[in-house]
Design a protein around this motif. Structure first.
Motif, PDB file in Angstrom:
ATOM      1  N   ILE A  62       0.838  -1.206   0.000  1.00 57.52           N
ATOM      2  CA  ILE A  62       0.000   0.000   0.000  1.00 57.52           C
ATOM      3  C   ILE A  62       0.871   1.254   0.000  1.00 57.52           C
ATOM      4  CG2 ILE A  62      -1.662   1.326   1.373  1.00 57.52           C
ATOM      5  CD1 ILE A  62      -2.862  -1.446   2.191  1.00 57.52           C
ATOM      6  N   ALA A  63       1.935   1.243   0.787  1.00 57.21           N
ATOM      7  CA  ALA A  63       2.843   2.395   0.798  1.00 57.21           C
ATOM      8  C   ALA A  63       3.460   2.613  -0.587  1.00 57.21           C
ATOM      9  CB  ALA A  63       3.928   2.203   1.847  1.00 57.21           C
ATOM     10  N   LEU A  64       3.825   1.527  -1.256  1.00 61.99           N
ATOM     11  CA  LEU A  64       4.321   1.654  -2.634  1.00 61.99           C
ATOM     12  C   LEU A  64       3.241   2.233  -3.547  1.00 61.99           C
ATOM     13  CD1 LEU A  64       6.392  -1.596  -3.265  1.00 61.99           C
ATOM     14  CD2 LEU A  64       7.201   0.754  -3.503  1.00 61.99           C
ATOM     15  N   ALA A  81       9.761   6.800   4.391  1.00 62.47           N
ATOM     16  CA  ALA A  81       8.522   6.018   4.457  1.00 62.47           C
ATOM     17  C   ALA A  81       8.764   4.643   5.059  1.00 62.47           C
ATOM     18  CB  ALA A  81       7.910   5.888   3.062  1.00 62.47           C
ATOM     19  N   VAL A  82       9.815   3.974   4.611  1.00 58.66           N
ATOM     20  CA  VAL A  82      10.114   2.625   5.107  1.00 58.66           C
ATOM     21  C   VAL A  82      10.511   2.656   6.584  1.00 58.66           C
ATOM     22  CG1 VAL A  82      11.706   0.675   4.897  1.00 58.66           C
ATOM     23  CG2 VAL A  82      10.685   1.686   2.853  1.00 58.66           C
ATOM     24  N   SER A  83      11.349   3.602   6.957  1.00 58.34           N
ATOM     25  CA  SER A  83      11.788   3.649   8.355  1.00 58.34           C
ATOM     26  C   SER A  83      10.621   3.988   9.282  1.00 58.34           C
ATOM     27  CB  SER A  83      12.960   4.621   8.544  1.00 58.34           C
ATOM     28  OG  SER A  83      12.609   5.938   8.197  1.00 58.34           O
ATOM     29  N   ALA A  84       9.759   4.916   8.868  1.00 60.15           N
ATOM     30  CA  ALA A  84       8.603   5.267   9.702  1.00 60.15           C
ATOM     31  C   ALA A  84       7.616   4.102   9.799  1.00 60.15           C
ATOM     32  CB  ALA A  84       7.919   6.505   9.140  1.00 60.15           C
ATOM     33  N   VAL A 106      15.517   7.226  15.259  1.00 65.15           N
ATOM     34  CA  VAL A 106      16.122   6.653  14.051  1.00 65.15           C
ATOM     35  C   VAL A 106      15.512   7.275  12.798  1.00 65.15           C
ATOM     36  CG1 VAL A 106      16.405   4.541  12.691  1.00 65.15           C
ATOM     37  CG2 VAL A 106      16.804   4.500  15.167  1.00 65.15           C
ATOM     38  N   VAL A 107      14.191   7.433  12.769  1.00 58.65           N
ATOM     39  CA  VAL A 107      13.529   8.055  11.618  1.00 58.65           C
ATOM     40  C   VAL A 107      14.042   9.484  11.432  1.00 58.65           C
ATOM     41  CG1 VAL A 107      11.321   8.859  10.669  1.00 58.65           C
ATOM     42  CG2 VAL A 107      11.481   6.601  11.728  1.00 58.65           C
ATOM     43  N   ALA A 129       7.809  10.162   5.609  1.00 59.02           N
ATOM     44  CA  ALA A 129       7.563   9.650   6.964  1.00 59.02           C
ATOM     45  C   ALA A 129       6.069   9.604   7.277  1.00 59.02           C
ATOM     46  CB  ALA A 129       8.307  10.503   7.991  1.00 59.02           C
ATOM     47  N   VAL A 130       5.347  10.612   6.845  1.00 62.01           N
ATOM     48  CA  VAL A 130       3.895  10.641   7.076  1.00 62.01           C
ATOM     49  C   VAL A 130       3.213   9.509   6.307  1.00 62.01           C
ATOM     50  CG1 VAL A 130       1.780  11.977   6.640  1.00 62.01           C
ATOM     51  CG2 VAL A 130       3.781  13.081   7.669  1.00 62.01           C
TER      52      VAL A 130
END
Length: 146
Positions: A62-64, A81-84, A106-107, A129-130
């Protein structure tokens, strides 16, 4: 898989670098990433993986689905995005507040590094990040993991 597609593209001269600065050249590697996630998700479902794992990989997909169309026009940060999104998952499997605090640090460090290296603007890392946080949180909630 996506890293291999990018490496082959750079080696053959079809891609400018592993950063894929030319937006017109991003479509193939991004579709390869989405295909790899789809295959992984199908295998997890077929093999009866735990719900949290299926939900996490679904959140990746979904993020992709959100970030790929954006990055074709504006360079949103996949790193952010991945780290969050990872922090959201970790707050579910580890004690929530310590995971959120350490993960948030870390983010922030990842976002700072992406801006410091001039690979992104502050707006691009914040947007990443959001997106990572919201898509992962919503997916885990939809799966009833929380």
């Amino acid at each position: 898989m996506p890293a291999a597609v990018i490496a082959l593209g750079v080696r053959s001269g079809r891609l400018d670098s592993h950063h894929i600065v030319d937006r017109a050249r991003r479509t193939g590697p991004l579709l390869a990433a989405a295909a790899a996630v789809l295959v992984a998700l199908a295998l997890l479902i077929l093999l009866g993986a735990p719900t949290l794992l299926v939900a996490t990989v679904t959140a990746m997909l979904i993020a992709l689905g959100v970030t790929v169309p954006i990055t074709l026009r504006w360079k949103i940060s996949f790193h952010a995005a991945v780290s969050a999104g990872t922090v959201v998952v970790l707050t579910d499997v580890l004690p929530a507040w310590p995971a959120a605090l350490a993960g948030g640090a870390v983010v922030a460090l990842v976002c700072w590094a992406r801006v410091r290296l001039t690979h992104h603007t502050a707006a691009q890392v914040v947007a990443g990040a959001v997106v990572g946080t919201l898509t992962t949180w919503a997916t885990l909630a939809a799966f009833g993991v929380w």
